[in-house]
Each structure stands twice: as C-alpha cells, then as structure tokens.
Design a protein around this motif. Structure first.
Motif, mmCIF file in Angstrom:
data_model
loop_
_atom_site.group_PDB
_atom_site.id
_atom_site.type_symbol
_atom_site.label_atom_id
_atom_site.label_comp_id
_atom_site.label_asym_id
_atom_site.label_seq_id
_atom_site.Cartn_x
_atom_site.Cartn_y
_atom_site.Cartn_z
ATOM 1 N N GLY A 15 -104.030 -74.933 -32.497
ATOM 2 C CA GLY A 15 -102.578 -74.898 -32.525
ATOM 3 C C GLY A 15 -101.984 -75.389 -33.835
ATOM 4 O O GLY A 15 -100.776 -75.223 -34.078
ATOM 5 N N GLY A 16 -102.820 -75.992 -34.661
ATOM 6 C CA GLY A 16 -102.352 -76.522 -35.933
ATOM 7 C C GLY A 16 -102.302 -75.471 -37.028
ATOM 8 O O GLY A 16 -102.541 -74.280 -36.777
ATOM 9 N N SER A 17 -102.018 -75.948 -38.234
ATOM 10 C CA SER A 17 -101.840 -75.055 -39.382
ATOM 11 C C SER A 17 -102.613 -75.565 -40.586
ATOM 12 O O SER A 17 -102.855 -76.781 -40.725
ATOM 13 N N LEU A 18 -102.995 -74.635 -41.437
ATOM 14 C CA LEU A 18 -103.577 -74.929 -42.738
ATOM 15 C C LEU A 18 -103.081 -73.884 -43.728
ATOM 16 O O LEU A 18 -102.788 -72.752 -43.321
ATOM 17 N N ARG A 19 -103.030 -74.264 -44.990
ATOM 18 C CA ARG A 19 -102.745 -73.288 -46.035
ATOM 19 C C ARG A 19 -103.899 -73.283 -47.029
ATOM 20 O O ARG A 19 -104.180 -74.301 -47.662
ATOM 21 N N LEU A 20 -104.537 -72.136 -47.143
ATOM 22 C CA LEU A 20 -105.599 -71.962 -48.121
ATOM 23 C C LEU A 20 -105.011 -71.446 -49.428
ATOM 24 O O LEU A 20 -104.059 -70.656 -49.421
ATOM 25 N N SER A 21 -105.593 -71.899 -50.523
ATOM 26 C CA SER A 21 -105.170 -71.454 -51.846
ATOM 27 C C SER A 21 -106.341 -70.815 -52.571
ATOM 28 O O SER A 21 -107.489 -71.239 -52.408
ATOM 29 N N CYS A 22 -106.024 -69.827 -53.366
ATOM 30 C CA CYS A 22 -107.025 -69.150 -54.188
ATOM 31 C C CYS A 22 -106.474 -69.116 -55.605
ATOM 32 O O CYS A 22 -105.478 -68.430 -55.872
ATOM 33 N N ALA A 23 -107.098 -69.884 -56.489
ATOM 34 C CA ALA A 23 -106.671 -69.950 -57.890
ATOM 35 C C ALA A 23 -107.491 -68.965 -58.696
ATOM 36 O O ALA A 23 -108.727 -68.977 -58.636
ATOM 37 N N ALA A 24 -106.801 -68.140 -59.459
ATOM 38 C CA ALA A 24 -107.468 -67.092 -60.226
ATOM 39 C C ALA A 24 -107.332 -67.334 -61.716
ATOM 40 O O ALA A 24 -106.313 -67.850 -62.188
ATOM 41 N N SER A 25 -108.362 -66.984 -62.432
ATOM 42 C CA SER A 25 -108.317 -66.991 -63.895
ATOM 43 C C SER A 25 -108.905 -65.683 -64.394
ATOM 44 O O SER A 25 -109.668 -65.035 -63.697
ATOM 45 N N PHE A 67 -101.186 -65.425 -39.306
ATOM 46 C CA PHE A 67 -101.506 -65.709 -40.703
ATOM 47 C C PHE A 67 -100.556 -64.937 -41.610
ATOM 48 O O PHE A 67 -100.127 -63.820 -41.281
ATOM 49 N N THR A 68 -100.263 -65.512 -42.775
ATOM 50 C CA THR A 68 -99.436 -64.837 -43.777
ATOM 51 C C THR A 68 -100.095 -64.969 -45.139
ATOM 52 O O THR A 68 -100.411 -66.090 -45.568
ATOM 53 N N ILE A 69 -100.287 -63.843 -45.806
ATOM 54 C CA ILE A 69 -100.854 -63.849 -47.151
ATOM 55 C C ILE A 69 -99.718 -63.656 -48.144
ATOM 56 O O ILE A 69 -98.769 -62.887 -47.897
ATOM 57 N N SER A 70 -99.803 -64.355 -49.261
ATOM 58 C CA SER A 70 -98.789 -64.233 -50.306
ATOM 59 C C SER A 70 -99.456 -64.444 -51.658
ATOM 60 O O SER A 70 -100.584 -64.938 -51.736
ATOM 61 N N ARG A 71 -98.742 -64.074 -52.713
ATOM 62 C CA ARG A 71 -99.287 -64.278 -54.047
ATOM 63 C C ARG A 71 -98.187 -64.690 -55.007
ATOM 64 O O ARG A 71 -97.011 -64.338 -54.820
ATOM 65 N N ASP A 72 -98.586 -65.443 -56.013
ATOM 66 C CA ASP A 72 -97.692 -65.873 -57.085
ATOM 67 C C ASP A 72 -98.358 -65.447 -58.389
ATOM 68 O O ASP A 72 -99.290 -66.098 -58.858
ATOM 69 N N ASN A 73 -97.884 -64.346 -58.953
ATOM 70 C CA ASN A 73 -98.525 -63.798 -60.146
ATOM 71 C C ASN A 73 -98.205 -64.597 -61.406
ATOM 72 O O ASN A 73 -98.873 -64.410 -62.426
ATOM 73 N N VAL A 74 -97.200 -65.443 -61.349
ATOM 74 C CA VAL A 74 -96.911 -66.312 -62.490
ATOM 75 C C VAL A 74 -97.945 -67.432 -62.554
ATOM 76 O O VAL A 74 -98.470 -67.758 -63.619
ATOM 77 N N GLU A 75 -98.239 -68.006 -61.391
ATOM 78 C CA GLU A 75 -99.207 -69.108 -61.314
ATOM 79 C C GLU A 75 -100.631 -68.609 -61.071
ATOM 80 O O GLU A 75 -101.556 -69.432 -61.005
ATOM 81 N N ASN A 76 -100.820 -67.307 -60.919
ATOM 82 C CA ASN A 76 -102.160 -66.737 -60.627
ATOM 83 C C ASN A 76 -102.760 -67.346 -59.363
ATOM 84 O O ASN A 76 -103.910 -67.806 -59.356
ATOM 85 N N MET A 77 -101.965 -67.339 -58.304
ATOM 86 C CA MET A 77 -102.403 -67.918 -57.037
ATOM 87 C C MET A 77 -102.204 -66.919 -55.903
ATOM 88 O O MET A 77 -101.263 -66.113 -55.919
ATOM 89 N N VAL A 78 -103.095 -67.008 -54.922
ATOM 90 C CA VAL A 78 -102.930 -66.301 -53.657
ATOM 91 C C VAL A 78 -103.077 -67.332 -52.545
ATOM 92 O O VAL A 78 -103.943 -68.213 -52.621
ATOM 93 N N TYR A 79 -102.233 -67.223 -51.547
ATOM 94 C CA TYR A 79 -102.228 -68.193 -50.454
ATOM 95 C C TYR A 79 -102.468 -67.493 -49.122
ATOM 96 O O TYR A 79 -102.116 -66.333 -48.939
ATOM 97 N N LEU A 80 -103.042 -68.255 -48.199
ATOM 98 C CA LEU A 80 -103.176 -67.795 -46.825
ATOM 99 C C LEU A 80 -102.648 -68.898 -45.925
ATOM 100 O O LEU A 80 -103.293 -69.935 -45.759
ATOM 101 N N GLN A 81 -101.456 -68.691 -45.402
ATOM 102 C CA GLN A 81 -100.865 -69.625 -44.454
ATOM 103 C C GLN A 81 -101.375 -69.278 -43.066
ATOM 104 O O GLN A 81 -101.164 -68.163 -42.590
ATOM 105 N N MET A 82 -102.032 -70.238 -42.436
ATOM 106 C CA MET A 82 -102.646 -70.005 -41.129
ATOM 107 C C MET A 82 -101.977 -70.903 -40.101
ATOM 108 O O MET A 82 -102.047 -72.132 -40.197
ATOM 109 N N ASN A 83 -101.302 -70.292 -39.154
ATOM 110 C CA ASN A 83 -100.601 -71.016 -38.083
ATOM 111 C C ASN A 83 -101.254 -70.719 -36.741
ATOM 112 O O ASN A 83 -101.957 -69.721 -36.579
#
Length: 126
Positions: A15-25, A67-83
């Motif tokens: 029932g909890g939540s986590l947010r995964l991050s993916c840092a890209a270079s 779950f919700t996937i998102s990306r920030d192309n300025v910071e080169n990040m992709v996130y996975l919000q898991m609820n």
C-alpha cells in the motif's frame, strides 16, 4: 551510448509508495526512449513502463493506474513513481535506454533496449 544508474529502491509495506530514479549520462539522452523492467530471481525480465523521446508513456497492465513514468530531459533523469505497492511488485528494477533514437514505440521487449543500469531492489512486505 547512454549510461544509466538507478536509485530509490528499498523496503516498503504493501500500500506504500516509492519513487525510483534513473540518472543518465551520454549524448542525446532526450532522443532515446527509456523503460523500466523488473526481474525476480529465476524468472524472465518483465516490462514495467516506458516513455518515448516524445514523452509518450506506456505501461504493463499489472502496474497501470498505480505507477507513473516521467522524464526530465534537462536533468537527464527518468522517474518511476510507484503507488499502492503490492508484494508481487517485489523485484530488482532496471532502467534501460532504447536501441534506436527517435523510436516512437511502444517497445515492450528487452531486446529493444541497448543500455542498462545495474538495478535497484524493491521489496514490498505484506
């Protein structure tokens, strides 16, 4: 070539939540689709979610609406919000960048992805 590093895994109660991050270079990160896969020991790697270079999301049926996937192309990040996490979400989670640039997807197979991170463990207790 894109290099990826995941973070944000951990132990959470059902029932909890986590947010995964993916840092890209690497160059031209915004040109690639990025996906999250997960794997349980002894089983095949499973598609979870993906987001195209044009910011179009795709989800596995098992995580859609949770779950919700998102990306920030300025910071080169992709996130996975898991609820509303469930024990069956327990797995090693990997992010991956697509083999081709400007791929409009959807791409659900791990063979469509050429660059992989080392993974981050998510454990959901009941």
């Amino acid at each position: 070539q894109v290099q990826l590093v995941e973070s944000g895994g951990g132990l959470v109660r059902a029932g909890g939540s986590l947010r995964l991050s993916c840092a890209a270079s690497g160059q031209a990160f915004s040109s690639y689709a990025v996906a999250w896969f997960r794997q349980v020991p002894g089983e095949d790697r499973e598609f979870v979610a993906a987001i195209t270079w044009s910011v179009r999301p795709f989800y596995a049926d098992s995580v859609r609406a949770r779950f919700t996937i998102s990306r920030d192309n300025v910071e080169n990040m992709v996130y996975l919000q898991m609820n509303f996490l469930k024990p069956e979400d327990t797995a090693q989670y990997y992010c991956a960048a697509s083999r081709e640039k400007y791929d409009g997807g959807p791409r659900y197979s791990e063979t469509d992805y050429a660059s992989w991170g080392q993974g981050t463990q998510v454990t959901v207790s009941s």
